[in-house]
Structures are given as structure tokens and as C-alpha cells.
Design a protein around this motif. Structure first.
Motif, short mmCIF file in Angstrom:
data_model
loop_
_atom_site.label_atom_id
_atom_site.label_comp_id
_atom_site.label_asym_id
_atom_site.label_seq_id
_atom_site.Cartn_x
_atom_site.Cartn_y
_atom_site.Cartn_z
N ARG A 45 0.83 -1.20 0.00
CA ARG A 45 0.00 0.00 0.00
C ARG A 45 0.87 1.26 0.00
N ASP A 46 1.99 1.22 0.74
CA ASP A 46 2.92 2.35 0.75
C ASP A 46 3.44 2.64 -0.66
N GLU A 47 3.79 1.58 -1.37
CA GLU A 47 4.33 1.76 -2.72
C GLU A 47 3.30 2.39 -3.64
N GLU A 48 2.03 2.09 -3.40
CA GLU A 48 0.97 2.65 -4.25
C GLU A 48 0.63 4.09 -3.88
N THR A 49 0.71 4.42 -2.59
CA THR A 49 0.24 5.73 -2.14
C THR A 49 1.36 6.76 -1.97
N LYS A 50 2.57 6.33 -1.64
CA LYS A 50 3.66 7.27 -1.37
C LYS A 50 4.48 7.61 -2.60
N ASN A 51 4.49 6.73 -3.58
CA ASN A 51 5.33 6.95 -4.76
C ASN A 51 4.59 7.77 -5.81
N ILE A 52 5.18 8.88 -6.19
CA ILE A 52 4.57 9.75 -7.20
C ILE A 52 4.81 9.21 -8.60
N ALA A 53 6.02 8.71 -8.85
CA ALA A 53 6.35 8.18 -10.17
C ALA A 53 5.70 6.81 -10.35
N SER A 54 5.06 6.60 -11.48
CA SER A 54 4.48 5.29 -11.78
C SER A 54 5.60 4.32 -12.15
N ARG A 55 5.29 3.05 -12.10
CA ARG A 55 6.30 2.05 -12.46
C ARG A 55 6.68 2.16 -13.94
N LYS A 56 5.75 2.53 -14.79
CA LYS A 56 6.09 2.74 -16.20
C LYS A 56 7.06 3.90 -16.35
N ASP A 57 6.82 4.98 -15.62
CA ASP A 57 7.74 6.12 -15.66
C ASP A 57 9.13 5.71 -15.18
N VAL A 58 9.16 4.89 -14.15
CA VAL A 58 10.45 4.44 -13.61
C VAL A 58 11.21 3.62 -14.65
N VAL A 59 10.53 2.69 -15.30
CA VAL A 59 11.20 1.86 -16.31
C VAL A 59 11.74 2.73 -17.44
N ARG A 60 10.92 3.66 -17.93
CA ARG A 60 11.37 4.54 -19.01
C ARG A 60 12.56 5.39 -18.56
N GLY A 61 12.48 5.92 -17.34
CA GLY A 61 13.56 6.75 -16.85
C GLY A 61 14.86 5.99 -16.68
N VAL A 62 14.78 4.77 -16.17
CA VAL A 62 15.98 3.96 -15.97
C VAL A 62 16.60 3.59 -17.32
N LEU A 63 15.78 3.19 -18.28
CA LEU A 63 16.31 2.83 -19.60
C LEU A 63 17.00 4.02 -20.27
N LEU A 64 16.42 5.21 -20.12
CA LEU A 64 17.06 6.41 -20.68
C LEU A 64 18.40 6.65 -20.00
N GLN A 65 18.43 6.55 -18.68
CA GLN A 65 19.67 6.75 -17.95
C GLN A 65 20.73 5.73 -18.36
N GLN A 66 20.32 4.49 -18.55
CA GLN A 66 21.28 3.45 -18.93
C GLN A 66 21.79 3.65 -20.35
N ALA A 67 20.96 4.17 -21.23
CA ALA A 67 21.41 4.46 -22.60
C ALA A 67 22.47 5.56 -22.58
N ILE A 68 22.23 6.61 -21.80
CA ILE A 68 23.20 7.69 -21.68
C ILE A 68 24.49 7.18 -21.04
N GLN A 69 24.33 6.37 -20.01
CA GLN A 69 25.49 5.80 -19.32
C GLN A 69 26.33 4.95 -20.27
N ALA A 70 25.66 4.16 -21.11
CA ALA A 70 26.38 3.31 -22.06
C ALA A 70 27.15 4.15 -23.07
N ALA A 71 26.54 5.23 -23.55
CA ALA A 71 27.21 6.10 -24.53
C ALA A 71 28.45 6.74 -23.93
N ILE A 72 28.34 7.23 -22.70
CA ILE A 72 29.49 7.86 -22.05
C ILE A 72 30.56 6.81 -21.74
#
Length: 276
Positions: A45-72
């Protein structure tokens, strides 16, 4: 020879693969079994009510960060490789020879210290400058009840300044070979995922080996915890030296129909004692 050597490919992709495999193990255990429920730091319930970012947003954000990290990562490896080749008078850097265990261990130690120092001061800076927190670092704190694959979620600028550049500095300062670097960054990735997994299992060897663990970092994600426990991902020395260390205790959380578990209770100055 192609654009990337086999070793460069491993250094670049191993941390990404390790991230999703290790985080996926936590998610599978939490979703399909009850073996970790008694050690959860937050209820479902905490994960559903306290977290502002959705799990889809988290996955997209992590993949973007990892793509940038790989390029650098590729850029750093290429620049370092060409510099080594020029210094040796060769067109390309040869494969690194087998290194003695003590040499590799020493370089791991240097890399850990550099990574920790960079991330502590950059992390603290992100919280100390209102614009940097509001514009960049606040993204990471949209996940107030952390879970495993949210470990690298954040604004791309924050990710580059705090994580990617700290990794590049650790690699260059330690003098590790690409093969050793692949092992180091895989280990650092596991540690970062573990610090955000939201589970404080007493039999977890990383929790036993490092005081900087899931419970320690959970204090930082709590309301009012943003000025404490900046250290990541290995040691707590900078927090202790510079007065930002917040001790805590683990308490049994009341079972509200969601499996119970644990809660992290941070102490203020002069309040209580803890071994952490």
C-alpha cells in the motif's frame, strides 16, 4: 576489428544486464512468494500511495539513464584506449594481462573510495542547492518507498553528474583493466539495487558486510530525511565525518493486512542508541 572490442562491450552492457536480472529477482520473489514479506520496509500500500512516479515512468527513466550511461562509457573507454595506445606507440591497446589478485583488489578499493567520495559530495550538492534539487534530484525522490528497479530512476542530468561521471572517475583513477572494470561495475550495480530494494533481510551478505544498506538509505528517502545519510553506495564514512549520519533502528511493523514487515525509525541527535 569492429567499433567495440569484446571487453568494451562487456564493460558497457554487463551493468545493465546485471541491473535488470538482480532487480527482477527481487520483484519475482516479492510478487509471487511471501518469503521476503516479513523483511519488507514498506507495505504494498505504501508503494501505491507514497510513490509519485508510476512504475512505467520508472522503467522509461531507468532505460534512458542506462542508454546515456552506455554512450558515455563507450566514449571513456575509447579515449582511454587511444591514449594508452599512443603512449605505448601502438595503434590499439592490447588485451590487459592477467593481474595479480592483490593488484586487482587494491584497484577495486581505490575505485570504491573514488566512487563513494564523488557520489557523496554530488548527492549532497543536489540537496543543498534548491534549483538542483527541484529541477533534477527531486525526480529520484518521487519514489519515497523504494523498490529494486527504481535504484537508477532519476533525471538524466542527475544520473550523469552523480552516477555516470563518478563511475568514469573511479575507472580512470583506479587504473583497472576493462575486464576488472566490468566486474567492479557489476558489483556496484548489485549494491545500488540492493540499497533500494526495500527489503532488510538479515541473511543478506551485503547487509552484513556494509553499514550502508537498504535500511540506511531508506532513512534518506523518508520525509525529512533528505539532509541525512547521503553516502552511497558502499561506506558511511563521509556521513560520519561531516555530520550527516543518522542512526536508526528496525522495528516490527504492525500487520495491517498487507503482510506486516519492518519499518526504519531514524533517531534525532541525542535520541536513542543503535548499532547502525
Amino acid at each position: 576489428m569492429g567499433f567495440m572490442s569484446g571487453e568494451e562491450l562487456v564493460v558497457t552492457l554487463a551493468p545493465v544486464a546485471v541491473y535488470w536480472v538482480y532487480a527482477g529477482m527481487y520483484e519475482a520473489l516479492l510478487a509471487h512468494t511471501t518469503v521476503l514479506d516479513r523483511y519488507r520496509l514498506h507495505s504494498r500500500r505504501d508503494e501505491e500511495t507514497k510513490n509519485i512516479a508510476s512504475r512505467k515512468d520508472v522503467v522509461r527513466g531507468v532505460l534512458l539513464q542506462q542508454a546515456i550511461q552506455a554512450a558515455i562509457s563507450v566514449a571513456v573507454l575509447k579515449i582511454e584506449g587511444h591514449a594508452a595506445a599512443a603512449a605505448d606507440g601502438r595503434a590499439a591497446s592490447p588485451p590487459a594481462p592477467a593481474e595479480a589478485f592483490l593488484v586487482v583488489a587494491a584497484r577495486f578499493g581505490v575505485a570504491m573510495l573514488v566512487l563513494d567520495a564523488w557520489q557523496y559530495f554530488m548527492h549532497r550538492l543536489m540537496h543543498s542547492v534548491p534549483y538542483m534539487y527541484r529541477r533534477f534530484h527531486s525526480w529520484h525522490h518521487r519514489v519515497a518507498a523504494p523498490y529494486a528497479y527504481a535504484a537508477q530512476y532519476g533525471h538524466p542530468v542527475d544520473g550523469v553528474l552523480t552516477e555516470t561521471l563518478s563511475g568514469a572517475a573511479a575507472y580512470l583513477a583506479s587504473g583497472m583493466s576493462p575486464r576488472a572494470a566490468a566486474a567492479f561495475f557489476a558489483f556496484a550495480t548489485v549494491k545500488g539495487v540492493d540499497d533500494h530494494c526495500g527489503v532488510a533481510a538479515p541473511w543478506n551478505p551485503l547487509h552484513a558486510a556494509f553499514r550502508n544498506n537498504a535500511a540506511y538509505h531508506d532513512v534518506h528517502h523518508q520525509r525529512g530525511g533528505g539532509r541525512r545519510n547521503f553516502s552511497q553506495p558502499f561506506f558511511v564514512v563521509w556521513d560520519r565525518m561531516l555530520g550527516t549520519h543518522a542512526p536508526y533502528e528496525l522495528r516490527q511493523r504492525r500487520d495491517d493486512g498487507d503482510g506486516g514487515g519492518l519499518e526504519v525509525r531514524a533517531f534525532t541527535k541525542g535520541q536513542g542508541q543503535t548499532t547502525r
